[in-house]
Design a protein around this motif. Structure first.
Motif, PDB file in Angstrom:
ATOM      1  N   LEU A 170       0.856  -1.203   0.000  1.00 46.67           N
ATOM      2  CA  LEU A 170       0.000   0.000   0.000  1.00 46.67           C
ATOM      3  C   LEU A 170       0.886   1.245   0.000  1.00 46.67           C
ATOM      4  O   LEU A 170       1.077   1.887   1.027  1.00 46.67           O
ATOM      5  CB  LEU A 170      -0.914  -0.027   1.224  1.00 46.67           C
ATOM      6  N   PRO A 180       2.308   5.064  -0.367  1.00 52.39           N
ATOM      7  CA  PRO A 180       1.650   6.348  -0.098  1.00 52.39           C
ATOM      8  C   PRO A 180       1.052   6.923  -1.385  1.00 52.39           C
ATOM      9  O   PRO A 180       1.535   6.645  -2.472  1.00 52.39           O
ATOM     10  CB  PRO A 180       2.784   7.244   0.413  1.00 52.39           C
ATOM     11  N   GLU A 181      -0.036   7.699  -1.241  1.00 52.89           N
ATOM     12  CA  GLU A 181      -0.687   8.258  -2.442  1.00 52.89           C
ATOM     13  C   GLU A 181      -0.113   9.642  -2.715  1.00 52.89           C
ATOM     14  O   GLU A 181      -0.575  10.633  -2.178  1.00 52.89           O
ATOM     15  CB  GLU A 181      -2.191   8.347  -2.241  1.00 52.89           C
ATOM     16  N   ARG A 193      -0.552  11.538  -5.095  1.00 53.29           N
ATOM     17  CA  ARG A 193      -1.245  12.111  -6.264  1.00 53.29           C
ATOM     18  C   ARG A 193      -1.439  13.619  -6.107  1.00 53.29           C
ATOM     19  O   ARG A 193      -1.804  14.100  -5.041  1.00 53.29           O
ATOM     20  CB  ARG A 193      -2.611  11.475  -6.411  1.00 53.29           C
ATOM     21  N   ARG A 224      -7.691  16.118  -9.646  1.00 54.55           N
ATOM     22  CA  ARG A 224      -9.122  16.024  -9.358  1.00 54.55           C
ATOM     23  C   ARG A 224      -9.928  16.882 -10.342  1.00 54.55           C
ATOM     24  O   ARG A 224     -11.088  16.610 -10.582  1.00 54.55           O
ATOM     25  CB  ARG A 224      -9.392  16.452  -7.921  1.00 54.55           C
ATOM     26  N   SER A 265      -7.661  -1.504  -1.503  1.00 55.42           N
ATOM     27  CA  SER A 265      -7.515  -0.055  -1.322  1.00 55.42           C
ATOM     28  C   SER A 265      -6.963   0.223   0.066  1.00 55.42           C
ATOM     29  O   SER A 265      -7.106  -0.595   0.961  1.00 55.42           O
ATOM     30  CB  SER A 265      -8.883   0.620  -1.447  1.00 55.42           C
ATOM     31  N   ALA A 266      -6.375   1.410   0.223  1.00 54.14           N
ATOM     32  CA  ALA A 266      -5.722   1.734   1.500  1.00 54.14           C
ATOM     33  C   ALA A 266      -6.661   2.459   2.462  1.00 54.14           C
ATOM     34  O   ALA A 266      -7.785   2.791   2.108  1.00 54.14           O
ATOM     35  CB  ALA A 266      -4.503   2.604   1.234  1.00 54.14           C
ATOM     36  N   TYR A 267      -6.141   2.643   3.670  1.00 56.42           N
ATOM     37  CA  TYR A 267      -6.809   3.446   4.698  1.00 56.42           C
ATOM     38  C   TYR A 267      -8.226   2.956   5.004  1.00 56.42           C
ATOM     39  O   TYR A 267      -9.157   3.736   5.142  1.00 56.42           O
ATOM     40  CB  TYR A 267      -6.807   4.935   4.322  1.00 56.42           C
ATOM     41  N   GLU A 311     -12.535  12.393  -7.047  1.00 54.82           N
ATOM     42  CA  GLU A 311     -11.833  11.297  -6.361  1.00 54.82           C
ATOM     43  C   GLU A 311     -12.437   9.954  -6.752  1.00 54.82           C
ATOM     44  O   GLU A 311     -12.446   9.012  -5.969  1.00 54.82           O
ATOM     45  CB  GLU A 311     -11.909  11.514  -4.851  1.00 54.82           C
ATOM     46  N   LEU A 315      -9.810   7.236  -7.152  1.00 56.47           N
ATOM     47  CA  LEU A 315      -8.970   7.232  -5.950  1.00 56.47           C
ATOM     48  C   LEU A 315      -9.718   6.757  -4.715  1.00 56.47           C
ATOM     49  O   LEU A 315      -9.204   6.004  -3.910  1.00 56.47           O
ATOM     50  CB  LEU A 315      -8.470   8.670  -5.724  1.00 56.47           C
ATOM     51  N   ARG A 316     -10.990   7.178  -4.601  1.00 55.01           N
ATOM     52  CA  ARG A 316     -11.659   6.971  -3.308  1.00 55.01           C
ATOM     53  C   ARG A 316     -13.027   6.315  -3.382  1.00 55.01           C
ATOM     54  O   ARG A 316     -13.373   5.518  -2.534  1.00 55.01           O
ATOM     55  CB  ARG A 316     -11.857   8.328  -2.615  1.00 55.01           C
TER      56      ARG A 316
END
Ligand SMILES: [Zn+2]
Length: 505
Positions: A174, A176-177, A179, A184, A237-239, A460, A463-464
């Protein structure tokens, strides 16, 4: 498109009254002069209604916070079909119906999920059941074991995995992002930069989906034969984000119910994997209750019309998929597109506009499983194919519209350049030569009907929110969606009023 701005610095007052004929030198690619009648008076009214009296916040709230996730075949999907139909009817649309597009199979709903890692130390194990997977036998406590080489190598473990919860994939790094937030909102330069895209290869959807279902069913039969208690899958996915899909081979009522499969945070998955592979015993307590629904094996689309005046039997269609995954409540994928299309119809209806061709909204189901709803509708209505001038789709998240792809139809470029020009100030700057795939406009494109997907700011999405537990109301950009509804309403209206049908590829 920049050229266009210089030509048209017309004072506002003149703009409101005039129906303007735009004659512009268009992109070299086509080398043709196309003329579009763009009614700036109507466009000004559409902007006002859509930007000052928008229903987007209320629609977004109801579809996400109240109705919630809309997995095809689920009670949430049914509620969404009904609510959208009732709402469209309440705005005065005609021919509103919740229409079956065909047999989808068993519906599914998650009832409860409780997960806890007990050893080496006790901690909650947040997660969600993967769609169309089975139940644990009540609350189970099971050792976690790793299957090196994935499900196809499960046989080599013999009976060792009986009653275990298995990890089928290695831990996933994982990083770090790093970006750039700039990503966006797409800078104009990169929106206008040429893309050399290969033509979109036709996808044999049915063969592809049958192949996927076969693979899913095969994997499940191996797991059942090994007697595992269930599968634990990392989210990828992270976090703590839970991202997932589903095993829709189990929509087929003839198929056995798959073993339980839960998607957990990638961080916890990696921790369990490291512990098990380094000889530290891991035990998990898990209770997953899901329901398979067989009362109605059909799935439905919601449709409705603003009837045309002198060309009522010709259509301009606008649409988005209403179905979603269940990890969040499908806010950016794709309540966003669905409410934008609804709001576009509300704007046109509220302004009492009378397009020449019928404008039809379609809110599809079955998209996440293989664009079933739109493909099913086209299969069911072959008689309409030659009468559909164009289809406009939105399915790239919550970002504002920045332009449209020509889907390999160069004749589309001058038409969209002129129709979208009045929205340059709202960030709509790019009519691009290129294709996008794997959403509902493809069903039209494959049927030889001009089908287009709008370009949106990514915000996002990748990404999210795309297919994740974060896909909820709070991550919607409501002002962006208001902009999108205005652009869609105007584009549909202008296309519906063209003298000619939209040119085919
Ligand atoms: Zn989508």
């Amino acid at each position: 498109m920049l050229r266009v701005r210089a030509l048209f610095a017309v004072p506002a007052v003149a703009m409101v009254a005039a129906t303007l004929v735009l004659t512009v030198p268009v992109s070299q690619a086509s080398g043709q002069i196309a003329q579009e009648k763009v009614d700036l008076g109507v466009i000004a009214r559409i902007r006002q209604e859509g930007l000052e009296r928008s229903q987007i916040p209320a629609l977004a709230h109801h579809l996400t916070d109240v109705i919630g996730p809309r997995l095809t075949g689920s009670p949430g999907m049914k509620a969404a079909n009904e609510w959208t139909a009732t709402t469209l009817k309440s705005w005065g649309l005609t021919g509103v119906e919740v229409e079956p597009w065909g047999r989808f199979g068993r519906g599914w709903k998650n009832v409860s999920y409780e997960g806890r890692i007990l050893t080496p130390y006790s901690q909650p194990m947040p997660g969600q059941a993967s769609a169309w997977t089975g139940n644990t036998k009540g609350t189970i406590t099971a050792p976690v074991m790793v299957v090196e080489g994935g499900v196809d190598s499960i046989a080599k473990y013999g009976t060792k995995l009986r009653g275990a919860l298995v990890l089928l994939a290695p831990a996933r790094p994982l990083p770090p992002e790093f970006r750039d937030p700039e990503e966006r909102r797409t800078p104009v330069d990169s929106l206008l930069a040429p893309v050399n895209q290969r033509a979109r290869p036709p996808i044999g959807w049915d063969t592809l989906l049958v192949k996927i279902q076969k693979q899913q069913a095969h994997a499940d039969s191996l797991l059942r034969a090994a007697g595992v208690a269930g599968v634990i899958t990392g989210s990828g996915s992270a976090y703590g984000t839970i991202r997932g899909g589903g095993d829709w081979s189990a929509t087929n009522p003839a198929m056995p119910i798959p073993v339980p499969n839960v998607i957990v945070q990638q961080e916890q998955y990696n921790e369990m994997y490291r512990n098990v592979t380094s000889g530290v015993p891991v035990t998990v307590q898990l209770k997953v209750q899901n329901r398979f629904l067989t009362d109605d094996l059909n799935a439905y689309n919601t449709l409705g019309d603003i009837r045309g005046t002198d060309k009522p039997d010709e259509y301009v269609m606008i649409g988005a998929h209403l179905d979603s995954w269940h990890y969040g409540n499908g806010a950016t994928d794709n309540a966003a597109g669905s409410i934008v299309m609804m709001e576009a119809m509300r704007i046109l209806k509220t302004l009492d506009l009378h397009p020449r061709r019928t404008i039809r909204i379609a809110l599809w189901s079955g998209e996440e499983e293989g664009i079933y709803g739109s493909r099913g509708w086209i299969k069911k209505h072959p008689e309409l194919a030659p009468k559909i001038s164009a289809y406009l789709n939105l399915d790239n998240g919550t970002g504002r519209i920045r332009g449209v792809w020509d889907q390999g139809n160069a004749k589309a470029i001058p038409i969209f350049e002129q129709i979208l020009w009045p929205f340059h100030d709202l960030g709509v700057v790019a009519v691009r030569h290129g294709n996008t795939g794997s959403t509902d406009h493809v069903s039209f494109d494959d049927a030889g009907i001009p089908g287009f997907n709008f370009i949106q700011d990514p915000i996002e999405y990748g990404l999210r929110t795309h297919h994740t537990s974060n896909d909820v109301y709070d991550h919607l950009e409501l002002e962006d969606l208001k902009q999108a509804a205005v652009v869609v309403a105007a584009t549909a209206y202008e296309l519906a009023n063209r003298d000619e049908m939209f040119p085919r590829k």
